[in-house]
Design an enzyme around this catalytic site. Sequence first.
Site, PDB file in Angstrom:
ATOM      1  N   CYS A  81       0.838  -1.197   0.000  1.00  0.00           N
ATOM      2  CA  CYS A  81       0.000   0.000   0.000  1.00  0.00           C
ATOM      3  C   CYS A  81       0.879   1.256   0.000  1.00  0.00           C
ATOM      4  CB  CYS A  81      -1.014  -0.038   1.137  1.00  0.00           C
ATOM      5  SG  CYS A  81      -2.374   1.150   0.914  1.00  0.00           S
ATOM      6  N   HIS A 185      -3.761  -4.665  -0.587  1.00  0.00           N
ATOM      7  CA  HIS A 185      -3.361  -5.308   0.669  1.00  0.00           C
ATOM      8  C   HIS A 185      -3.433  -6.826   0.517  1.00  0.00           C
ATOM      9  CE1 HIS A 185      -3.205  -1.812   3.388  1.00  0.00           C
ATOM     10  NE2 HIS A 185      -4.150  -1.300   2.604  1.00  0.00           N
ATOM     11  N   GLU A 187      -2.485  -8.985   2.631  1.00  0.00           N
ATOM     12  CA  GLU A 187      -2.829  -9.556   3.934  1.00  0.00           C
ATOM     13  C   GLU A 187      -4.326  -9.467   4.219  1.00  0.00           C
ATOM     14  OE1 GLU A 187      -2.345  -5.200   4.929  1.00  0.00           O
ATOM     15  OE2 GLU A 187      -1.613  -6.622   3.432  1.00  0.00           O
TER      16      GLU A 187
END
Length: 204
Positions: A81, A185, A187
């Site tokens: 990001c 992202h 994750e």
Amino acid sequence: MSRVTVLDYGSGNIRSAVRALERLGADVELSADPDEAIGADGLVVPGVGAFAACMAGLREVQAERILTERIQAGRPVLGICVGMQVLFSAGIEHGVETPGLDLLPGRVEQLNAPVIPHMGWNTVRPPAGSVLFDGVGEDTRFYFVHSYAVHPGAGQGRYAATLAEHGEDFVAAVEAGPLSATQFHPEKSGDAGAQLLANWLGSL
């Protein structure tokens, strides 16, 4: 087991990145120590919020030295990001230009789109031979939350760009030797993000 350091400089999405990497079997250390960050098998640079605030935090932990030494030694780095955005030459927010780490050519500017921020799931278009996206289907979606991005074109001879579209094309990921980064992202992107992180860990 790969030893990964997540750079701790005050960014907000650190814990989710740590947990995602641990689920994939990595030995993860959250640290601001330059020697630890330089010596790890892999270094993750997360980031959320304003470009200028992230750059201030990164300067506090000597990130420019850390990343320069790692890249010169061919040691992998993954930006996430705003952790991707700061790798570029500069970021422009609210008319103010802030110097970045200048490891990649280009400037981070506001997306020209009818809805800002770009928030939610979107497909991406990786280049042929991508390591990050190996085994990821072309209709796979990743989770984005951002208002600013790098526009494709400038300086792309120095990195392979994965593109996405929100109002216009923008750079969704980069691969440049040991330096990799994603605007989205991983994750927070479920199985797709886990596959990408596993691919990165496999390159360490």
